[in-house]
Motif scaffolding. Structure first.
Motif, PDB file in Angstrom:
ATOM      1  N   GLY A   1       7.174   3.253  10.696  1.00 11.58           N
ATOM      2  CA  GLY A   1       6.680   2.394   9.630  1.00 11.58           C
ATOM      3  C   GLY A   1       7.791   1.804   8.784  1.00 11.58           C
ATOM      4  N   VAL A   2       8.966   2.456   8.782  1.00  9.03           N
ATOM      5  CA  VAL A   2      10.108   1.911   8.040  1.00  9.03           C
ATOM      6  C   VAL A   2      10.510   0.563   8.625  1.00  9.03           C
ATOM      7  N   LEU A   3      10.517   0.473   9.961  1.00  6.71           N
ATOM      8  CA  LEU A   3      10.852  -0.800  10.606  1.00  6.71           C
ATOM      9  C   LEU A   3       9.790  -1.853  10.315  1.00  6.71           C
ATOM     10  N   PHE A   4       8.525  -1.465  10.452  1.00  4.65           N
ATOM     11  CA  PHE A   4       7.434  -2.425  10.257  1.00  4.65           C
ATOM     12  C   PHE A   4       7.457  -2.996   8.839  1.00  4.65           C
ATOM     13  N   GLY A   5       7.642  -2.146   7.853  1.00  2.00           N
ATOM     14  CA  GLY A   5       7.615  -2.609   6.467  1.00  2.00           C
ATOM     15  C   GLY A   5       8.960  -3.030   5.913  1.00  2.00           C
ATOM     16  N   TYR A   6       9.999  -3.000   6.748  1.00  2.00           N
ATOM     17  CA  TYR A   6      11.368  -3.201   6.266  1.00  2.00           C
ATOM     18  C   TYR A   6      11.578  -4.495   5.470  1.00  2.00           C
ATOM     19  N   PRO A   7      11.051  -5.648   5.907  1.00  2.00           N
ATOM     20  CA  PRO A   7      11.315  -6.876   5.141  1.00  2.00           C
ATOM     21  C   PRO A   7      10.884  -6.774   3.674  1.00  2.00           C
ATOM     22  N   VAL A   8       9.758  -6.093   3.421  1.00  4.59           N
ATOM     23  CA  VAL A   8       9.275  -5.955   2.041  1.00  4.59           C
ATOM     24  C   VAL A   8       9.944  -4.773   1.344  1.00  4.59           C
ATOM     25  N   PHE A   9      10.139  -3.660   2.074  1.00  2.00           N
ATOM     26  CA  PHE A   9      10.847  -2.524   1.481  1.00  2.00           C
ATOM     27  C   PHE A   9      12.230  -2.960   0.990  1.00  2.00           C
TER      28      PHE A   9
ATOM     29  N   ASP B   1       0.838  -1.209   0.000  1.00  2.00           N
ATOM     30  CA  ASP B   1       0.000   0.000   0.000  1.00  2.00           C
ATOM     31  C   ASP B   1       0.869   1.253   0.000  1.00  2.00           C
ATOM     32  N   HIS B   2       1.933   1.219   0.798  1.00  2.00           N
ATOM     33  CA  HIS B   2       2.777   2.402   0.936  1.00  2.00           C
ATOM     34  C   HIS B   2       3.713   2.606  -0.253  1.00  2.00           C
ATOM     35  N   LYS B   3       4.240   1.525  -0.806  1.00  2.00           N
ATOM     36  CA  LYS B   3       5.146   1.730  -1.949  1.00  2.00           C
ATOM     37  C   LYS B   3       4.387   2.374  -3.109  1.00  2.00           C
ATOM     38  N   LYS B   4       3.108   2.018  -3.258  1.00  2.00           N
ATOM     39  CA  LYS B   4       2.291   2.608  -4.322  1.00  2.00           C
ATOM     40  C   LYS B   4       2.023   4.086  -4.052  1.00  2.00           C
ATOM     41  N   ALA B   5       1.542   4.398  -2.833  1.00  2.00           N
ATOM     42  CA  ALA B   5       1.198   5.786  -2.501  1.00  2.00           C
ATOM     43  C   ALA B   5       2.432   6.681  -2.483  1.00  2.00           C
ATOM     44  N   LEU B   6       3.522   6.174  -1.913  1.00  2.00           N
ATOM     45  CA  LEU B   6       4.749   6.965  -1.816  1.00  2.00           C
ATOM     46  C   LEU B   6       5.348   7.235  -3.189  1.00  2.00           C
TER      47      LEU B   6
ATOM     48  N   GLN C   1      16.926  -0.730 -12.307  1.00  2.00           N
ATOM     49  CA  GLN C   1      17.343   0.637 -12.620  1.00  2.00           C
ATOM     50  C   GLN C   1      18.788   0.958 -12.252  1.00  2.00           C
ATOM     51  N   GLY C   2      19.438   0.058 -11.533  1.00  2.00           N
ATOM     52  CA  GLY C   2      20.829   0.304 -11.165  1.00  2.00           C
ATOM     53  C   GLY C   2      21.003   1.367 -10.104  1.00  2.00           C
ATOM     54  N   GLN C   3      19.947   1.649  -9.340  1.00  2.00           N
ATOM     55  CA  GLN C   3      20.034   2.621  -8.250  1.00  2.00           C
ATOM     56  C   GLN C   3      19.011   2.269  -7.177  1.00  2.00           C
ATOM     57  N   GLU C   4      19.101   2.952  -6.030  1.00  2.00           N
ATOM     58  CA  GLU C   4      18.184   2.688  -4.926  1.00  2.00           C
ATOM     59  C   GLU C   4      16.801   3.251  -5.222  1.00  2.00           C
ATOM     60  N   TRP C   5      15.765   2.533  -4.773  1.00  2.00           N
ATOM     61  CA  TRP C   5      14.395   3.053  -4.858  1.00  2.00           C
ATOM     62  C   TRP C   5      14.217   4.173  -3.839  1.00  2.00           C
ATOM     63  N   VAL C   6      14.646   3.928  -2.600  1.00  2.00           N
ATOM     64  CA  VAL C   6      14.545   4.934  -1.539  1.00  2.00           C
ATOM     65  C   VAL C   6      15.888   5.078  -0.838  1.00  2.00           C
ATOM     66  N   ILE C   7      16.055   6.222  -0.200  1.00  2.00           N
ATOM     67  CA  ILE C   7      17.207   6.445   0.669  1.00  2.00           C
ATOM     68  C   ILE C   7      16.738   6.252   2.102  1.00  2.00           C
ATOM     69  N   LEU C   8      17.424   5.405   2.842  1.00  2.00           N
ATOM     70  CA  LEU C   8      17.094   5.145   4.239  1.00  2.00           C
ATOM     71  C   LEU C   8      18.151   5.775   5.138  1.00  2.00           C
ATOM     72  N   PRO C   9      17.805   6.086   6.387  1.00  2.00           N
ATOM     73  CA  PRO C   9      18.781   6.675   7.313  1.00  2.00           C
ATOM     74  C   PRO C   9      19.988   5.762   7.516  1.00  2.00           C
TER      75      PRO C   9
END
Length: 433
Positions: A372-380, A349-354, A391-399
């Motif tokens: 929510g980053v921790l909760f969804g981490y396995p799928v993220f 749900d979040h990957k789509k909305a984000l 794409q040869g790059q990250e989808w998101v930047i994480l802390p």
């Protein structure tokens, strides 16, 4: 900066940041040595007796925030009762009449989780309690707090920062009825500060840390471009803040029309309560059908979900494995499949909305913070790896430290607070000289 921090600390002024959460409230503050200390208190409150009972006294703990039986006197609370005896946080989770942010599955909108944090007694009591704990940790009986906190973007847009701040301003007295600080009292004075839109200031904690009273840059400064979308994934709401070359774009920034983590956690807990193994135990002991395997979201997350996800983050295991102990027995029951079903729904749900909001904003990068980053981490993590393949790059930047993601908002408020205060203090010194 350290000399300013220490001088203010000696004057009983504590620089802090507060993130009022729908699962837990997060508090970050500077100790006298100019280093950040953070802690969380579950957003749970229950009515309490006006004195300690013998049963309560039998439970010992040295952690102040684990045993909060308090008397709170504050004009910020609703006029019906401005003097309250309450159990707060961890200690309230199994008390009669407990209240925590609710979710009505019949109302399929993100707003039903917590209609408003503004002037909400549940959030105010948790906030005041946490600030009292902060004072106690610094051995202060009275502190002055230049408040730095926030509300969902939608509420800040409606109320404005000054009106939002009114909900916490004033003098609040907290007496500890039990626990390590029994019979001690703390006075909190909040007469200034600023309220931000949630996530609007989190970029500071992405780019900076504070060590020994000095601002230091994090490695993310080099990874972030000038334009990016910051997703702050909370328990009740998820916020999207858009940063451009000119700063925050208030028009594009928004509270996403999507649920936070709490409804997903609630559905997992309900499935655990309906496990055949748990039903058999309730039948054996003639327990009511309303009996729950875990007494609060916070307890369930801290004992069942977070430990395994942290193992994945630390590289100790490739995939999470979730287990429960029913009626706290030594035997464990594997619930990995039912947990991952909800985690996958949340992450999808979040990957789509984000991604949609990020793409619409036309900025370079997407950054994620919040619990929510921790909760969804396995799928993220799976999405991140797949995007890298495509794409040869990250989808998101994480802390840098993903495990600290829940505190990035409170740390952001703290850093903004420190910058504002030191600028004022330095201006005063310059005018004198």
């Amino acid at each position: 900066m350290l000399d300013i921090i220490q001088r203010l600390h000696d004057q009983n002024i504590i620089i802090s940041g507060v993130d009022q959460g729908n699962k837990s409230a997060k508090f970050s503050y500077l100790n006298r040595y100019g280093n950040i200390a953070s802690f969380a208190i579950p957003t749970i409150v229950a009515p309490a007796e006006d004195k300690k009972s013998a049963v309560e006294g039998s439970t010992e703990t040295n952690t102040i925030e684990k045993k909060l039986h308090l008397k709170i006197t504050s004009k910020s609370l609703s006029t019906v009762n401005q003097e309250r005896y309450v159990y707060v946080g961890h200690y309230a989770r199994n008390k009669k009449g407990k209240e925590e942010p609710s979710y009505n599955p019949e109302e399929d909108t993100r707003k039903n989780m917590s209609a408003s944090k503004f002037s909400n007694d549940l959030h105010l009591i948790t906030t005041i309690s946490g600030l009292a704990v902060m004072a106690a940790k610094e051995n202060k009986e009275k502190i002055y707090i230049p408040y730095a906190g926030g509300l969902p973007v939608s509420e800040i847009k409606e109320l404005g920062s000054e009106k939002a701040l009114e909900s916490v301003k004033g003098t609040h007295t907290v007496e500890f009825m039990d626990g390590p600080l029994e019979k001690k009292a703390v006075t909190l004075v909040i007469d200034s500060g600023k309220m931000y839109g949630e996530g609007a200031i989190t970029d500071l904690s992405l780019n900076f840390d504070i060590e020994n009273g000095e601002l230091i840059e994090t490695s993310l400064q080099e990874r972030l471009s000038e334009t990016y979308a910051l997703g702050d994934l909370g328990a009740g709401t998820s916020e999207m803040i858009i940063f451009t070359e000119e700063g925050i774009d208030g028009n594009l920034s928004q509270s996403l029309d999507i649920e936070g983590t709490n409804p997903y956690i609630d559905r997992i807990r309900e499935k655990v309560d309906n496990l055949e193994e748990f039903r058999a135990l309730k039948e054996l002991f003639d327990l009511d059908d309303s009996e729950r395997a875990y007494q609060s979201r916070e307890e369930f997350m801290s004992e069942v979900i977070e430990p395994s996800i942290l193992e994945v983050i630390r590289g100790e295991r490739e995939y999470p494995a979730f287990e429960v102990r029913l009626l706290k027995s030594k035997k464990t029951t594997d619930i990995t499949d039912l947990v991952m079903e909800e985690i996958r729904k949340y992450a999808n749900d979040h990957k789509k909305a984000l991604t949609s909001a990020w793409n619409s904003a036309g900025v370079d990068e997407l950054v994620l913070v919040g619990g929510g980053v921790l909760f969804g981490y396995p799928v993220f993590k799976e999405v991140q790896e797949k995007f890298m393949e495509l794409q040869g790059q990250e989808w998101v930047i994480l802390p840098d430290k993903v495990e600290e993601a829940p505190f990035f908002t409170s740390r952001g408020y703290l850093i903004a607070n420190l910058i504002q205060i030191t600028e004022k203090e330095e201006a005063v010194l310059e005018s004198i000289n």
